[in-house]
Write an enzyme that holds these catalytic residues in place. Structure first.
Site, PDB file in Angstrom:
ATOM      1  N   SER A   1      36.863  37.624  24.712  1.00 29.72           N
ATOM      2  CA  SER A   1      37.892  36.659  25.125  1.00 29.72           C
ATOM      3  C   SER A   1      38.275  35.878  23.880  1.00 29.72           C
ATOM      4  O   SER A   1      37.454  35.736  22.952  1.00 29.72           O
ATOM      5  CB  SER A   1      37.318  35.694  26.169  1.00 29.72           C
ATOM      6  OG  SER A   1      38.150  34.549  26.300  1.00 29.72           O
TER       7      SER A   1
ATOM      8  N   TYR B   1      30.664  29.723  28.492  1.00 33.36           N
ATOM      9  CA  TYR B   1      31.535  30.904  28.531  1.00 33.36           C
ATOM     10  C   TYR B   1      32.005  31.253  27.114  1.00 33.36           C
ATOM     11  O   TYR B   1      31.955  32.419  26.699  1.00 33.36           O
ATOM     12  CB  TYR B   1      32.738  30.633  29.450  1.00 33.36           C
ATOM     13  CG  TYR B   1      33.658  31.820  29.588  1.00 33.36           C
ATOM     14  CD1 TYR B   1      33.371  32.842  30.485  1.00 33.36           C
ATOM     15  CD2 TYR B   1      34.817  31.930  28.819  1.00 33.36           C
ATOM     16  CE1 TYR B   1      34.212  33.947  30.609  1.00 33.36           C
ATOM     17  CE2 TYR B   1      35.664  33.029  28.936  1.00 33.36           C
ATOM     18  CZ  TYR B   1      35.354  34.027  29.831  1.00 33.36           C
ATOM     19  OH  TYR B   1      36.180  35.118  29.943  1.00 33.36           O
TER      20      TYR B   1
HETATM   21  N1  LIG Z   1      40.915  36.388  33.528  1.00 34.29           N
HETATM   22  C1  LIG Z   1      41.226  36.086  32.286  1.00 34.29           C
HETATM   23  O1  LIG Z   1      42.241  35.423  31.995  1.00 34.29           O
HETATM   24  C2  LIG Z   1      40.320  36.572  31.167  1.00 34.29           C
HETATM   25  C3  LIG Z   1      40.626  36.207  29.841  1.00 34.29           C
HETATM   26  C4  LIG Z   1      39.833  36.693  28.812  1.00 34.29           C
HETATM   27  C5  LIG Z   1      38.762  37.516  29.095  1.00 34.29           C
HETATM   28  N2  LIG Z   1      38.485  37.851  30.381  1.00 34.29           N
HETATM   29  C6  LIG Z   1      37.357  38.754  30.630  1.00 34.29           C
HETATM   30  O2  LIG Z   1      37.867  39.895  31.293  1.00 34.29           O
HETATM   31  C7  LIG Z   1      36.838  40.459  32.114  1.00 34.29           C
HETATM   32  C8  LIG Z   1      37.359  40.646  33.530  1.00 34.29           C
HETATM   33  O3  LIG Z   1      37.693  39.369  34.045  1.00 34.29           O
HETATM   34  P1  LIG Z   1      38.508  39.176  35.402  1.00 34.29           P
HETATM   35  O4  LIG Z   1      39.161  37.870  35.283  1.00 34.29           O
HETATM   36  O5  LIG Z   1      39.293  40.402  35.691  1.00 34.29           O
HETATM   37  O6  LIG Z   1      37.282  39.075  36.453  1.00 34.29           O
HETATM   38  P2  LIG Z   1      37.316  38.808  38.016  1.00 34.29           P
HETATM   39  O7  LIG Z   1      38.673  39.068  38.601  1.00 34.29           O
HETATM   40  O8  LIG Z   1      36.653  37.499  38.279  1.00 34.29           O
HETATM   41  O9  LIG Z   1      36.322  39.979  38.546  1.00 34.29           O
HETATM   42  C9  LIG Z   1      34.960  39.969  38.202  1.00 34.29           C
HETATM   43  C10 LIG Z   1      34.387  41.340  38.463  1.00 34.29           C
HETATM   44  O10 LIG Z   1      33.050  41.384  37.985  1.00 34.29           O
HETATM   45  C11 LIG Z   1      32.191  41.829  39.025  1.00 34.29           C
HETATM   46  N3  LIG Z   1      30.894  41.192  38.820  1.00 34.29           N
HETATM   47  C12 LIG Z   1      30.634  39.892  38.570  1.00 34.29           C
HETATM   48  N4  LIG Z   1      29.310  39.689  38.413  1.00 34.29           N
HETATM   49  C13 LIG Z   1      28.726  40.912  38.569  1.00 34.29           C
HETATM   50  C14 LIG Z   1      27.373  41.374  38.547  1.00 34.29           C
HETATM   51  N5  LIG Z   1      26.356  40.544  38.308  1.00 34.29           N
HETATM   52  N6  LIG Z   1      27.144  42.682  38.753  1.00 34.29           N
HETATM   53  C15 LIG Z   1      28.174  43.542  38.990  1.00 34.29           C
HETATM   54  N7  LIG Z   1      29.461  43.163  39.030  1.00 34.29           N
HETATM   55  C16 LIG Z   1      29.733  41.866  38.833  1.00 34.29           C
HETATM   56  C17 LIG Z   1      32.883  41.437  40.330  1.00 34.29           C
HETATM   57  O11 LIG Z   1      32.411  42.280  41.380  1.00 34.29           O
HETATM   58  P3  LIG Z   1      32.578  41.887  42.948  1.00 34.29           P
HETATM   59  O12 LIG Z   1      34.072  41.887  43.257  1.00 34.29           O
HETATM   60  O13 LIG Z   1      31.892  42.981  43.688  1.00 34.29           O
HETATM   61  O14 LIG Z   1      31.953  40.543  43.117  1.00 34.29           O
HETATM   62  C18 LIG Z   1      34.333  41.729  39.938  1.00 34.29           C
HETATM   63  O15 LIG Z   1      34.588  43.120  40.039  1.00 34.29           O
HETATM   64  C19 LIG Z   1      35.650  39.506  32.003  1.00 34.29           C
HETATM   65  O16 LIG Z   1      34.749  39.989  31.026  1.00 34.29           O
HETATM   66  C20 LIG Z   1      36.287  38.220  31.531  1.00 34.29           C
HETATM   67  O17 LIG Z   1      35.371  37.384  30.874  1.00 34.29           O
HETATM   68  C21 LIG Z   1      39.227  37.398  31.428  1.00 34.29           C
END
Ligand SMILES: NC(=O)c1ccc[n+]([C@@H]2O[C@H](COP(=O)([O-])OP(=O)(O)OC[C@H]3O[C@@H](n4cnc5c(N)ncnc54)[C@H](OP(=O)(O)O)[C@@H]3O)[C@@H](O)[C@H]2O)c1
Length: 249
Positions: A145, A158
């Site tokens: 990130s 984070y």
């Molecule tokens: N969103 C942003 O703007 C942003 C920006 C920069 C980086 N990122 C990074 O991008 C990645 C994806 O983020 P996102 O925003 O798409 O996430 P999200 O929509 O919150 O989804 C999180 C996912 O991770 C799974 N998960 C969480 N804890 C877990 C565990 N202990 N074991 C197995 N699965 C687990 C959840 O599964 P369930 O649905 O089954 O609970 C879900 O599929 C992350 O690494 C995040 O840090 C995001």
């Protein structure tokens, strides 16, 4: 690496970004083991959707913070596909604690975030490294990130976890060469994810307006870059920022 018929493990397949990563892989003929924690129905429905594009896709439940659950998950993938060519460490956890609220950043929360976002990717890599080495090839992509490159994001924990993921990527590139290439993407704010939905709307708006391109990051752009890292035979230990122009890394 020729991607057609390879096998990818994608953690967090039900998440906002994870879904797009899996779809991009499926469009490139990559078979998918999509890993979810709680969202069984959604994961199974998504796996069916991706399968329609051609490759075989399955949904597998695992809490990727637990070594024994990770090993059981990798065993299931090997039983189903017989190989693992790609690992995308995408699952993560966030909870907003303003940087100035040091008391709010409890040891419990710090440990939870570091375990989910930094230790878990390492545990997943340890579980597939021997398989990839034996196969003579592999690709790992970690999701960082811009919070790992500048003091930004939902909490200090984070930001530090993502800084750790970025350096872990470089260290693992050294550890796993020459068979395995390890790279990372560092996205800025993406809409349509649960993580972004947890952020204060004014923070999302300010970050978006401050970007040179003045728009949020397209999840599909990030997904396509992950596919390209897997295709590349000459890139390892790299971190690519996709943030519409916020952090100049
Ligand atoms: N969103 C942003 O703007 C942003 C920006 C920069 C980086 N990122 C990074 O991008 C990645 C994806 O983020 P996102 O925003 O798409 O996430 P999200 O929509 O919150 O989804 C999180 C996912 O991770 C799974 N998960 C969480 N804890 C877990 C565990 N202990 N074991 C197995 N699965 C687990 C959840 O599964 P369930 O649905 O089954 O609970 C879900 O599929 C992350 O690494 C995040 O840090 C995001």
């Amino acid at each position: 690496m020729e991607l057609k018929d390879t096998v990818a493990i994608v953690t967090g397949c039900t998440g906002g970004l994870g879904q797009r990563i899996c779809r991009a892989f499926a469009e490139n003929g990559v078979q998918i083991a999509g890993i979810y924690q709680h969202s069984r129905e959604q994961a199974e429905a998504l796996a069916k959707e991706w399968s329609v594009l051609g490759p075989r896709c399955v949904a597998i439940q695992a809490d990727v913070t637990l070594p024994e659950a990770i090993q059981a998950m990798v065993d299931q993938v090997m039983a189903a596909f017989g190989r693992v060519d790609i690992l995308v460490n995408n699952a993560a956890f966030n909870q907003t604690v303003p940087f100035k609220d040091l008391d709010g950043l409890t040891l419990e929360l710090w440990n939870k975030i570091l375990l989910a976002n930094l230790t878990s990717p390492l545990l997943c890599v340890k579980a597939v490294a021997a398989i990839m080495r034996k196969q003579g090839r592999g690709r790992i992509v970690n999701i960082g990130s811009i919070a790992g490159l500048a003091p930004l994001g939902s909490s200090i924990a984070y930001a530090v976890s993502k800084a750790g993921v970025i350096h872990l990527t470089r260290c693992l590139a050294v550890a796993l060469g020459p068979e395995v290439a390890v790279n990372a993407v560092a996205p800025g704010t993406m809409m349509g994810t649960r993580m972004t939905a947890k952020l204060a709307p004014d923070l999302v708006e300010r970050t978006t307006k401050a970007a040179a391109l003045q728009k949020p990051v397209e999840r599909d752009d990030v997904a396509r870059q992950i596919v390209e890292f897997c295709r590349s035979d000459s890139t390892t230990g790299q971190v690519l920022v996709l943030d519409s122009g916020v952090v100049y890394h």
